[in-house]
Design a protein around this motif. Structure first.
Motif, mmCIF file in Angstrom:
data_model
loop_
_atom_site.group_PDB
_atom_site.id
_atom_site.type_symbol
_atom_site.label_atom_id
_atom_site.label_comp_id
_atom_site.label_asym_id
_atom_site.label_seq_id
_atom_site.Cartn_x
_atom_site.Cartn_y
_atom_site.Cartn_z
ATOM 1 N N SER A 37 0.898 -1.252 -0.066
ATOM 2 C CA SER A 37 0.081 0.260 -0.060
ATOM 3 C C SER A 37 0.856 1.165 -0.073
ATOM 4 O O SER A 37 1.912 1.006 -0.511
ATOM 5 C CB SER A 37 -1.019 -0.126 1.317
ATOM 6 N N ASP A 67 -3.701 -8.829 -3.094
ATOM 7 C CA ASP A 67 -4.804 -8.238 -3.919
ATOM 8 C C ASP A 67 -4.400 -6.949 -4.625
ATOM 9 O O ASP A 67 -4.025 -5.943 -3.910
ATOM 10 C CB ASP A 67 -5.763 -7.892 -2.898
ATOM 11 N N PRO A 68 -4.237 -7.106 -5.999
ATOM 12 C CA PRO A 68 -3.896 -6.058 -6.749
ATOM 13 C C PRO A 68 -4.571 -4.540 -6.487
ATOM 14 O O PRO A 68 -4.208 -3.535 -6.712
ATOM 15 C CB PRO A 68 -3.927 -6.559 -8.258
ATOM 16 N N GLN A 69 -6.015 -4.768 -6.066
ATOM 17 C CA GLN A 69 -6.655 -3.551 -5.643
ATOM 18 C C GLN A 69 -6.095 -2.971 -4.634
ATOM 19 O O GLN A 69 -6.391 -1.479 -4.434
ATOM 20 C CB GLN A 69 -8.090 -3.821 -5.447
ATOM 21 N N TYR A 70 -5.194 -3.380 -3.831
ATOM 22 C CA TYR A 70 -4.494 -2.553 -2.577
ATOM 23 C C TYR A 70 -3.088 -2.242 -3.139
ATOM 24 O O TYR A 70 -2.290 -1.575 -2.210
ATOM 25 C CB TYR A 70 -4.672 -3.384 -1.321
ATOM 26 N N LYS A 71 -2.951 -2.044 -4.407
ATOM 27 C CA LYS A 71 -1.582 -1.709 -4.686
ATOM 28 C C LYS A 71 -1.276 -0.298 -4.554
ATOM 29 O O LYS A 71 -2.020 0.265 -5.280
ATOM 30 C CB LYS A 71 -0.964 -2.317 -5.954
ATOM 31 N N VAL A 73 -2.497 1.657 -2.292
ATOM 32 C CA VAL A 73 -3.625 2.207 -2.146
ATOM 33 C C VAL A 73 -3.219 3.376 -0.927
ATOM 34 O O VAL A 73 -2.410 2.952 -0.031
ATOM 35 C CB VAL A 73 -4.580 0.991 -1.577
ATOM 36 N N ARG A 77 -8.062 5.307 2.989
ATOM 37 C CA ARG A 77 -9.271 4.193 2.540
ATOM 38 C C ARG A 77 -9.383 3.238 3.568
ATOM 39 O O ARG A 77 -10.381 2.655 3.633
ATOM 40 C CB ARG A 77 -9.097 3.924 1.197
#
Ligand SMILES: [Zn+2]
Length: 159
Positions: A37, A67-71, A73, A77
Motif C-alpha cells: 500500500s 490483492d492488486p486492488q490494494y497496490k 492504496v 481508504r
C-alpha cells in the motif's frame, strides 16, 4: 455498555526516493516507507488496534497484500473501511493512543495535521487521537534509519 481495548504494531522499511506517508499526510523526507500500500505505518497500527479491539482479525486479513486492488492504496481508504466495520458491529471509538518510532525527520511539527486528517476519516475529534514520537537512541533498525515502527492502543465502546 461494553468497553474493549485493542493494540497494534507494524514496521515498514524506509527507502530513498519514496514518498513518506505517515498519519495520512505526506511528510517531506529523503526516504519513504516501502510496502504494498502507501506504507503508512501509523494508519496501519490504528487499523490493527481497532480491528483487534472488535475481534475482527487484522489488516492483512481484510486487505491482503496479494490483492492488486490494494497496490499503492491510500491507507486512509483502509482506515475508513475499518471504521465502517466497527460501526456495523455497533462500536464507537473512545480514544486512540499511538507512538511512532523514527530516527528522522522530526515528526512533532506534523502531529496536529495528522490528528486533524485521521479524525476526519474516523469521524471523531482530533482530541481523541494522541500521536507521540520517539527515536530509539540510534539503536536497532529504527536507529540506523532503515525503517519506521509504530504502536497504537485504542478503546472502543458499544452501548
Ligand atoms: Zn503496514
Amino acid at each position: 455498555m461494553k468497553i474493549r481495548t485493542g493494540f497494534g504494531y507494524d514496521v515498514h522499511q524506509l527507502q530513498e526516493g519514496l514518498p513518506f506517508w505517515l498519519g495520512g499526510i505526506l511528510v517531506p523526507h529523503t526516504h519513504g516507507g516501502l510496502g504494498h500500500s502507501d506504507a503508512d505505518v501509523l494508519i496501519h497500527v490504528i487499523c490493527d488496534a481497532l480491528l483487534g479491539a472488535a475481534n475482527l482479525r487484522d489488516i492483512g486479513f481484510h486487505f491482503p497484500d496479494t490483492d492488486p486492488q490494494y497496490k499503492g492504496v491510500d491507507s486512509k481508504r483502509l482506515l475508513a473501511e475499518v471504521a465502517r466495520l466497527l460501526r456495523e458491529q455497533g462500536y464507537t471509538i473512545g480514544n486512540i493512543d499511538s507512538t511512532i518510532c523514527l530516527e528522522a525527520p522530526k515528526v512533532n511539527p506534523h502531529i496536529p495535521e495528522m490528528q486533524r486528517v485521521l479524525a476526519e476519516v474516523l469521524g471523531i475529534e482530533p482530541d481523541d487521537i494522541s500521536i507521540k514520537a520517539t527515536t530509539t537512541e540510534k539503536l536497532g533498525f529504527v536507529g540506523r534509519r532503515e525503517g519506521v515502527a509504530a504502536y497504537a492502543s485504542v478503546l472502543i465502546v458499544k452501548q
